[in-house]
Each structure stands twice: as structure tokens, then as C-alpha cells.
Write a protein that holds these residues in place. Structure first.
Motif, short mmCIF file in Angstrom:
data_model
loop_
_atom_site.label_atom_id
_atom_site.label_comp_id
_atom_site.label_asym_id
_atom_site.label_seq_id
_atom_site.Cartn_x
_atom_site.Cartn_y
_atom_site.Cartn_z
N LEU A 1 0.85 -1.19 0.00
CA LEU A 1 0.00 0.00 0.00
C LEU A 1 0.89 1.24 0.00
O LEU A 1 1.88 1.29 0.74
CB LEU A 1 -0.90 0.00 1.24
CG LEU A 1 -1.87 1.15 1.41
CD1 LEU A 1 -2.89 1.22 0.27
CD2 LEU A 1 -2.60 1.03 2.76
N MET A 2 0.55 2.22 -0.83
CA MET A 2 1.40 3.41 -0.93
C MET A 2 0.55 4.67 -0.95
O MET A 2 -0.56 4.70 -1.49
CB MET A 2 2.25 3.36 -2.20
CG MET A 2 3.29 4.48 -2.27
SD MET A 2 4.43 4.30 -3.64
CE MET A 2 3.59 5.24 -4.91
N VAL B 1 -1.04 -1.02 -4.43
CA VAL B 1 -2.29 -0.26 -4.38
C VAL B 1 -1.95 1.16 -3.97
O VAL B 1 -1.37 1.38 -2.90
CB VAL B 1 -3.29 -0.88 -3.39
CG1 VAL B 1 -4.55 -0.02 -3.29
CG2 VAL B 1 -3.65 -2.30 -3.82
N TRP B 2 -2.31 2.12 -4.81
CA TRP B 2 -2.00 3.53 -4.53
C TRP B 2 -3.26 4.38 -4.73
O TRP B 2 -3.65 4.65 -5.85
CB TRP B 2 -0.89 4.02 -5.45
CG TRP B 2 -0.44 5.44 -5.19
CD1 TRP B 2 -0.88 6.27 -4.21
CD2 TRP B 2 0.52 6.19 -5.94
NE1 TRP B 2 -0.25 7.49 -4.27
CE2 TRP B 2 0.62 7.47 -5.33
CE3 TRP B 2 1.30 5.90 -7.06
CZ2 TRP B 2 1.46 8.46 -5.83
CZ3 TRP B 2 2.15 6.88 -7.54
CH2 TRP B 2 2.23 8.14 -6.93
N THR C 1 -6.08 4.19 -7.71
CA THR C 1 -7.46 4.61 -7.47
C THR C 1 -7.48 6.09 -7.14
O THR C 1 -6.44 6.67 -6.80
CB THR C 1 -8.10 3.84 -6.30
OG1 THR C 1 -7.59 4.36 -5.05
CG2 THR C 1 -7.84 2.35 -6.39
N PRO C 2 -8.63 6.73 -7.23
CA PRO C 2 -8.72 8.09 -6.67
C PRO C 2 -8.45 8.04 -5.17
O PRO C 2 -8.49 6.97 -4.54
CB PRO C 2 -10.18 8.48 -6.97
CG PRO C 2 -10.63 7.57 -8.05
CD PRO C 2 -9.88 6.28 -7.85
N ALA C 3 -8.17 9.19 -4.61
CA ALA C 3 -7.98 9.27 -3.16
C ALA C 3 -9.17 8.66 -2.45
O ALA C 3 -10.32 8.87 -2.85
CB ALA C 3 -7.79 10.72 -2.74
N MET D 1 -8.95 3.62 3.76
CA MET D 1 -7.49 3.60 3.95
C MET D 1 -7.11 2.77 5.16
O MET D 1 -6.19 1.93 5.11
CB MET D 1 -6.95 5.03 4.09
CG MET D 1 -5.46 5.10 4.35
SD MET D 1 -4.44 4.32 3.06
CE MET D 1 -4.68 5.47 1.72
N ILE D 2 -7.79 2.97 6.26
CA ILE D 2 -7.41 2.27 7.49
C ILE D 2 -7.69 0.78 7.37
O ILE D 2 -6.88 -0.06 7.77
CB ILE D 2 -8.13 2.90 8.69
CG1 ILE D 2 -7.51 4.29 8.97
CG2 ILE D 2 -8.01 2.02 9.93
CD1 ILE D 2 -8.24 5.10 9.99
N ASN D 3 -8.83 0.42 6.79
CA ASN D 3 -9.12 -1.00 6.60
C ASN D 3 -8.19 -1.63 5.58
O ASN D 3 -7.87 -2.82 5.66
CB ASN D 3 -10.58 -1.19 6.23
CG ASN D 3 -11.50 -1.10 7.44
OD1 ASN D 3 -11.65 -2.06 8.19
ND2 ASN D 3 -12.07 0.08 7.65
#
Length: 376
Positions: free
Chosen positions: A210-211, A243-244, A269-271, A277-279
Motif C-alpha cells: 500500500l502506498m 495499491v495507490w 485509485t482516486p484518493a 485507507m485504514i481498513n
């Protein structure tokens, strides 16, 4: 004379999603606290990203400066906050203005409160790199807030020590832990379904890298280096997937899509919102980031963090071993990440390191301090 029959009026001001992520647990706790009247003002320095954060918690700001505009500059944001906040300060006349961290909103709101002779409480006070351009402009913002603040809620003893070295009175400093850790209990779910639909269809047989990357200081060549490093990483390790969630700034989206689009194991993906994000962190193998807040949250999930910067104002994580500085050079980023993908003992050492950033009760400590210090 103090008036014991009047509640303490607290005005919380924030404007970006990272601020909101860490202020939400405190705002929710203030809302429920007897003896405190809580007000919220958002500047909307980041409009859409901020709204993603507040809506799920039914937080409706009492005041909204709505300042965001395309191509906004640091000077523009500063000016809009300095001119927009004084009428609100006059209307609320708070006993304490609360700000968080190190954004332009935080600095400008603190200065406006100082001009109005309203005490300022600084949440997440005392972070330092001692390099005014790394991170830019955050390092200067937080030092300027220190100059005008009255109460300092330091997340760690290291942050407290930084303030003491700058001659902040010890009676004004409270070591509280970080509200970022408080936030996690509102978000994590075992059977979570992502709002960003592509995240619901990831190949779970892959190790997820994850980035995130969004800092001003990494715009340009550093971000190009980061992109090239992670593409090579995914190419060389077929059991991985990157995944960004890409920050909407054109300075980020352009190199991200130019250098990484079209790869079968890279998902841009879009923001995403903080829930996603946390999950996603909970389900990932490692995190590469230049974010500050994620450095504090990820260790709660035993997730090793490679910091895409040359310095961090969170040295506690380096000392504890939850973080490592990967820098901004392509070869350095690649080598750090590759080590975690090939060396099980190095990975476990980071994954099992204790989280130095708090126990989930920072908000209550902050409220207790406010009640001790503020006399109506």
C-alpha cells in the motif's frame, strides 16, 4: 472571578482531511463532555477530502469558510483564514481555540486567535525535524504555532522534550498520546466493504504493498523516483501488488498515471476516505508513505512502514522500529522494500515492534487538561 456555572467554550478549527482524521475523535468526545460547549469551524482548505471525513460521523460544522479554490497558494489560504476567522471568533468568543498539527489552516487560525487574545491549544504539538524545508511548509507552521500557543498536547515524550528545549513551560505541556490511534476504533471492521469498489476485488493471494505520496517536498523528481522504484519492485516480485490511492493534485496524478498505469498488478485509485485507507492498512503487507498520520496508525496493525522521505518528525517510530526511512532515491526505496519482501526476520522485527504513538485515550487526556487549565 471564575464563573463555575458557565460551560467552557471550545472552538476547534481544521481544514484538511488529515487534520479531520485526528480531530474527529476529539470533537466527538468534546460534544459529549459535560461542562464544555463545543463548536467546530472548518476552513475547507481541502473541500472534498474534508467532507469525506466528516459526513460519516454526522459532524456538521457550525462555521465553514469554504476557502478552497483551484490552484490555491499557501499565501492565498493564509490570507483567507486570517480574514475569515475573526468574525467567527467574535461571535463565539471561545475560551480556547483548538488546532491540530502543522497545516496552513493551523498556523493561520492560531495567529488569528493570538490577534484576538484568545488562548490556543495545540493538538499534536512538539513534532520537529529541525529542517524548515523538510517537510515544507509544515515544519515552519508548527514552530510558528508553538510561538503563540498556550496549551500543548504532545503525542509523545519526545515531542514534549522538544518543546521543553524551546523553553515552553512544562506546566503548559501534556503528554497525551496521538488522537490518530483514538480514531482507529471508529473505523476498523472485520467484514468491511470498501467504498472504492476496485478495492473489493483485490487478488488476496498477493502481498499488498500500500502506498501514498502527496507532500510538496516530493513533487517533481522525488515522486518520479518513487514511481520508478515501486514499478521495478512489482516487476521483480510477482507475488506482490501495489495499491495507490492517488492524491488529486495534478503534481501527483500526472507522474503516477504516466509511469504506473497499465500494469496488471498496480492499482491506481482516486484518493479514498479514511475508512477505506485504514481498513486497507489492516489487510496490507507493508506501507510506503510520506504521510505523517499513517506513520502513527499503521503500527497499530503490525504493518511495517517505509517512509518516503529523508527525515521524519516522528523519530519515536524509528527508535521503536515500526518505521524506517526509505528516502527518495529510486535504489534506496527499492532496496528497503525488497528487504522486507525477502528477509522474514527483518519483516517480523518491524511488524512486531510496539506502537510508540498511543493507547487510544488521547482525547480524554486532552479534555481533562482543558478542564484543569481553562477557568471561565
Amino acid at each position: 472571578m471564575p464563573n463555575p456555572n458557565r460551560n467552557i467554550k471550545v472552538l476547534s478549527v481544521f481544514g484538511t482531511r488529515p487534520e479531520a482524521t485526528k480531530m474527529v475523535p476529539l470533537v466527538l468526545a468534546l460534544r459529549d463532555e459535560p461542562g464544555i460547549d463545543s463548536y467546530v469551524c472548518v476552513t475547507a482548505q481541502h473541500r472534498e477530502l474534508l467532507d469525506q471525513m466528516l459526513t460519516p460521523f454526522d459532524i456538521k460544522p457550525d462555521y465553514d469558510l469554504n476557502i478552497m479554490t483551484e490552484g490555491q497558494t499557501l499565501a492565498y489560504v493564509t490570507n483567507r483564514v486570517l480574514t475569515g476567522l475573526p468574525p467567527i471568533l467574535s461571535a463565539v468568543n471561545p475560551d480556547l481555540l483548538l488546532v491540530h498539527g502543522d497545516t496552513i489552516t493551523t498556523f493561520a487560525a492560531s495567529l488569528a486567535a493570538f490577534f484576538a487574545k484568545i488562548p490556543v491549544g495545540h493538538v499534536e504539538a512538539g513534532l520537529r525535524t529541525y529542517d524548515k524545508y523538510r517537510p515544507y511548509p509544515e515544519e515552519v507552521n508548527r514552530k510558528l504555532v508553538t510561538a503563540v500557543a498556550d496549551l500543548f498536547f504532545a503525542p509523545t515524550q519526545q515531542s514534549c522534550d522538544n518543546l521543553l528545549k524551546e523553553n515552553v513551560p512544562d506546566k503548559a505541556i501534556y503528554v497525551t498520546g496521538n488522537t490518530a490511534v483514538d480514531f482507529l476504533k471508529y473505523v476498523v471492521a472485520d467484514n468491511y466493504r470498501y467504498q472504492c469498489e476496485p478495492l473489493n476485488h483485490l487478488d488476496t493471494s498477493k502481498r499488498i504493498i500500500l502506498m501514498t505520496s502527496h507532500r510538496y517536498e516530493n513533487y517533481g523528481q522525488p515522486l518520479e523516483n518513487i514511481c520508478r522504484a515501486v514499478r521495478k519492485l512489482v516487476d521483480d516480485f510477482p507475488d506482490t501488488m501495489l495499491v495507490w490511492p492517488v492524491h488529486p493534485s495534478k503534481a501527483v496524478t500526472e507522474p503516477a498515471h504516466r509511469l504506473l498505469s497499465g500494469h496488471e498488478r498496480i492499482l491506481l485509485t482516486p484518493a479514498v476516505g479514511p475508512f477505506d485507507m485504514i481498513n486497507m492498512m489492516k489487510r496490507s503487507y507493508m506501507l510506503l508513505t510520506d504521510s505523517g498520520g499513517l506513520q502513527e496508525e499503521a503500527p497499530a496493525f503490525d504493518l511495517p512502514v517505509l517512509v518516503l522521505r529523508e527525515v521524519t518528525e516522528r523519530p519515536e517510530g524509528l527508535t521503536a522500529g515500526t518505521l524506517a526511512l526509505a528516502g527518495i532515491k529510486e535504489i534506496d526505496i527499492y532496496n528497503h522494500a525488497a528487504k522486507l519482501l525477502t528477509d522474514a526476520s527483518a519483516y517480523q522485527k518491524m511488524a512486531q515492534a510496539p506502537n510508540p504513538f498511543g493507547d487510544g485515550h488521547a482525547s480524554q487526556r486532552i479534555i481533562k487538561a482543558i478542564k484543569e487549565q481553562i477557568k471561565c
